[in-house]
Design a protein around this motif. Structure first.
Motif, PDB file in Angstrom:
ATOM      1  N   TRP A 120       0.821  -1.212   0.000  1.00 46.28           N
ATOM      2  CA  TRP A 120       0.000   0.000   0.000  1.00 46.28           C
ATOM      3  C   TRP A 120       0.849   1.255   0.000  1.00 46.28           C
ATOM      4  O   TRP A 120       0.361   2.339  -0.335  1.00 46.28           O
ATOM      5  CB  TRP A 120      -0.945  -0.003   1.201  1.00 46.28           C
ATOM      6  N   THR A 169       1.977   3.014   2.425  1.00 46.75           N
ATOM      7  CA  THR A 169       1.709   3.973   3.510  1.00 46.75           C
ATOM      8  C   THR A 169       2.660   3.722   4.682  1.00 46.75           C
ATOM      9  O   THR A 169       3.323   2.682   4.757  1.00 46.75           O
ATOM     10  CB  THR A 169       0.261   3.857   3.991  1.00 46.75           C
ATOM     11  N   GLY A 184       0.052  10.817   1.318  1.00 43.51           N
ATOM     12  CA  GLY A 184      -0.032  11.004  -0.126  1.00 43.51           C
ATOM     13  C   GLY A 184       1.329  11.215  -0.756  1.00 43.51           C
ATOM     14  O   GLY A 184       1.641  10.651  -1.810  1.00 43.51           O
ATOM     15  N   VAL A 208       3.193   7.860  -0.863  1.00 40.25           N
ATOM     16  CA  VAL A 208       2.684   6.958  -1.912  1.00 40.25           C
ATOM     17  C   VAL A 208       3.194   7.396  -3.288  1.00 40.25           C
ATOM     18  O   VAL A 208       3.617   6.573  -4.112  1.00 40.25           O
ATOM     19  CB  VAL A 208       1.143   6.919  -1.889  1.00 40.25           C
ATOM     20  N   THR A 215       3.187   0.127  -5.789  1.00 39.34           N
ATOM     21  CA  THR A 215       2.133   0.092  -4.783  1.00 39.34           C
ATOM     22  C   THR A 215       0.808  -0.244  -5.462  1.00 39.34           C
ATOM     23  O   THR A 215       0.694  -0.213  -6.693  1.00 39.34           O
ATOM     24  CB  THR A 215       1.997   1.444  -4.060  1.00 39.34           C
ATOM     25  N   TRP A 222      -1.773   1.586  -5.372  1.00 37.41           N
ATOM     26  CA  TRP A 222      -2.258   2.818  -6.000  1.00 37.41           C
ATOM     27  C   TRP A 222      -1.615   3.008  -7.377  1.00 37.41           C
ATOM     28  O   TRP A 222      -2.293   3.399  -8.335  1.00 37.41           O
ATOM     29  CB  TRP A 222      -1.938   4.012  -5.104  1.00 37.41           C
ATOM     30  N   LEU A 257      -3.859   3.103 -10.835  1.00 37.99           N
ATOM     31  CA  LEU A 257      -3.889   4.403 -11.503  1.00 37.99           C
ATOM     32  C   LEU A 257      -2.674   4.610 -12.411  1.00 37.99           C
ATOM     33  O   LEU A 257      -2.804   4.772 -13.620  1.00 37.99           O
ATOM     34  CB  LEU A 257      -3.967   5.521 -10.458  1.00 37.99           C
ATOM     35  N   TRP A 268       3.858   7.411 -11.720  1.00 41.73           N
ATOM     36  CA  TRP A 268       2.882   8.488 -11.571  1.00 41.73           C
ATOM     37  C   TRP A 268       3.060   9.614 -12.577  1.00 41.73           C
ATOM     38  O   TRP A 268       2.218  10.496 -12.678  1.00 41.73           O
ATOM     39  CB  TRP A 268       2.976   9.079 -10.152  1.00 41.73           C
ATOM     40  N   THR A 272       0.320   9.705 -15.355  1.00 43.65           N
ATOM     41  CA  THR A 272      -0.981  10.031 -14.766  1.00 43.65           C
ATOM     42  C   THR A 272      -1.133  11.532 -14.534  1.00 43.65           C
ATOM     43  O   THR A 272      -2.106  12.161 -14.978  1.00 43.65           O
ATOM     44  CB  THR A 272      -1.171   9.290 -13.430  1.00 43.65           C
TER      45      THR A 272
END
Length: 520
Positions: free
Chosen positions: A234, A236, A246, A249, A255, A257, A261, A496, A499
């Motif tokens: 996760w 976290t 946040g 992450v 992860t 997430w 995403l 990320w 995204t």
């Protein structure tokens, strides 16, 4: 070694025969670039797998397994499946409806010529950098093999020269059959390369497992770390508030997430807005066949990645029981190639070398084909010679294949020099991260065109794409931030980038509206 050489020679002969045979009866750019839209979906499926399992994955994924000793990298496969479903359902039909050869033609029809030219140039630059970086991986095994056979201990500059020689050899061989046969040669050689890859990796797993004394009980005993065997993460931490969680992450690569995403957006970009991948899907008879190929390839990605990671885990266990077999200063990325050259028996070693060459040549051939097609369609015909005949277009795309091959060799050589002088670099993050700076901008504009009817404009899209790139450059510190701002801006991991770049580009582009032409 004679058995190894025999296996490799047979592989090369098969590749060249397929490439030359596929090059027959090509009379137009569509024949060359899309195989006359007549290829079966299962061959396109194999070609997609062969292209995305590049030498970076062949060596980098076992390296990740060796380094992390878990399967958290495989979480990203969740997003690759979701992303491909979206590509198949949303992107392919418009491409088929408009009968495009270069997918950036769609942007001209939806927005205008400026958007098409900008997107095309972004693709050309990004693909040259990314594919050139990945080409470096193909040289690793050949350099280690050369040193093993000759017993030569080379210094850093000599090793770089060995890399350049290896990259030239691989690129010349790939360029010949790609220039002759076009996409048909690419796809049908990819089918063979996918088979060679699968057999070679399963052979490596079998040899690794059989060489670990005690079998599974010894593997379990060696894998006793807190994160060993982990699959889900996760990302976290304890005692952090919402904003801190946040930021934490966003700073981690593998992860849940990032899987749902980050990897979904990456896949939409690489398989929906990248000429390299989409060109295969457009070679199917219709959009349904192309959709089937891309979705099934996503489902097969998961077991393939698991095999690669498990290979890395077994490498870790093997060298725990045989520490004297691996030099202490061996870079993470070189562990699997070192095992192939020094531990595998004759025949299987040749098969693994052929497997690496298959992944390198498969991804290289598709990159060359898509780069040459885009340059010919969007720039040569689009700007310099709109009245070009099919004969002239074929000549241009073939010379373009050779020209881009030289560019990729240059980028691969620079990458080799950098890694040789900075061996601590985890290069898979670089190979995958390059796309993050530009593909968010591409995906944002494509989504703007497909999800809206009136939003976006030719000039506004350029502002939107620049905004997407600028934000990612800030978040990754490519553009230095004032020291007073740094504490408020989180550094983001590579999954990320696409995204965030997509969301920024789409949002800015949505603020503009296409100007309506006055009624006559």
């Amino acid at each position: 070694m004679l058995t190894d050489l025999f296996v490799i020679v047979i592989y090369f002969l098969a590749i060249f025969c397929i490439g030359i045979y596929a090059g027959r009866k090509q009379n137009s750019l569509t024949d060359y670039a899309l195989g006359n839209r007549s290829l079966p979906w299962w061959a396109i499926l194999a070609s997609i797998l062969a292209a995305e399992i590049s030498a970076a994955t062949f060596l980098g994924a076992p390296g990740e397994g060796y380094h992390t000793r878990n399967f958290t990298y495989a979480q990203l496969c969740i997003g690759t499946i979701l992303g491909r479903i979206i590509v198949g359902r949303l992107f392919l039909k418009p491409y088929y409806d408009y009968k495009v050869v270069s997918i950036y033609e769609y942007l001209e029809k939806r927005f205008g010529l400026l958007t098409r030219r900008t997107a095309s140039m972004v693709f050309l630059i990004s693909r040259v950098l990314a594919s050139g970086t990945r080409l470096y991986f193909a040289g690793i095994l050949l350099v280690i093999a050369y040193q093993f056979l000759t017993g030569v201990t080379a210094d850093a500059d000599q090793i770089v020269l060995l890399y350049i020689a290896a990259l030239v050899a691989i690129s010349v061989a790939t360029t010949i059959y790609t220039a002759i046969g076009g996409l048909k040669a690419v796809v049908w050689t990819d089918v063979l390369q996918a088979v060679v890859l699968g057999v070679s990796m399963l052979s490596a797993l079998w040899v690794l497992f059989s060489h670990i004394p005690g079998g599974w009980s010894s593997i379990s005993a060696a894998m006793n770390g807190g994160d060993d065997w982990k699959f889900f993460s996760w990302g976290t931490g304890e005692g952090l508030d919402f904003l801190q969680q946040g930021a934490r992450v966003l700073g981690q690569e593998y992860t849940v997430w990032a899987a749902f995403l980050g990897a979904t957006f990456i896949t939409m970009a690489t398989h929906g807005t990248d000429q390299d991948m989409v060109q295969r899907m457009l070679a199917a008879k219709n959009s349904k066949a192309g959709t089937r190929a891309v979705i099934v390839s996503g489902l097969l990605d998961f077991p393939i990645v698991i095999i690669f990671l498990f290979t890395g885990i077994l490498l870790y266990v093997f060298y725990q029981y045989n520490p004297a077999n691996l030099p202490a200063d061996t870079p993470q990325l070189h562990v699997f190639p070192y095992f192939i050259i020094h531990e595998l028996p004759n025949g299987i070693r040749g098969l693994l070398i052929a497997g690496l060459l298959a992944t390198a040549m498969g991804s290289l051939s598709t990159a060359l084909n898509s780069l040459a097609t885009t340059a010919t369609k969007d720039w040569y015909q689009g700007i310099f010679k709109p009245e070009a005949t099919e004969r002239q277009l074929l000549r241009c795309v073939r010379w373009g294949t050779a020209g881009f091959s030289l560019l990729l060799i240059l980028v691969g050589s620079i990458t080799a020099w950098y890694v040789v002088h900075h061996p601590e670099v985890r290069i898979i993050q670089i190979a995958l991260g390059i796309f993050g700076y530009t593909y968010g901008s591409l995906l944002g504009i494509f989504l703007l065109g497909m999800l809206t009817r009136t939003r976006g404009s030719d000039s506004g899209n350029i502002i939107a794409m620049a905004a997407g790139f600028f934000v990612i450059a800030l978040l990754t510190e490519l553009i230095p931030l004032p020291s007073s701002w740094q504490q408020y801006v989180p550094e983001i991991a590579f999954p990320w980038r696409v995204t965030i770049g997509t969301l920024v580009t789409f949002t800015v582009g949505f603020c503009f509206r296409k100007r309506r032409l006055p009624m006559r």
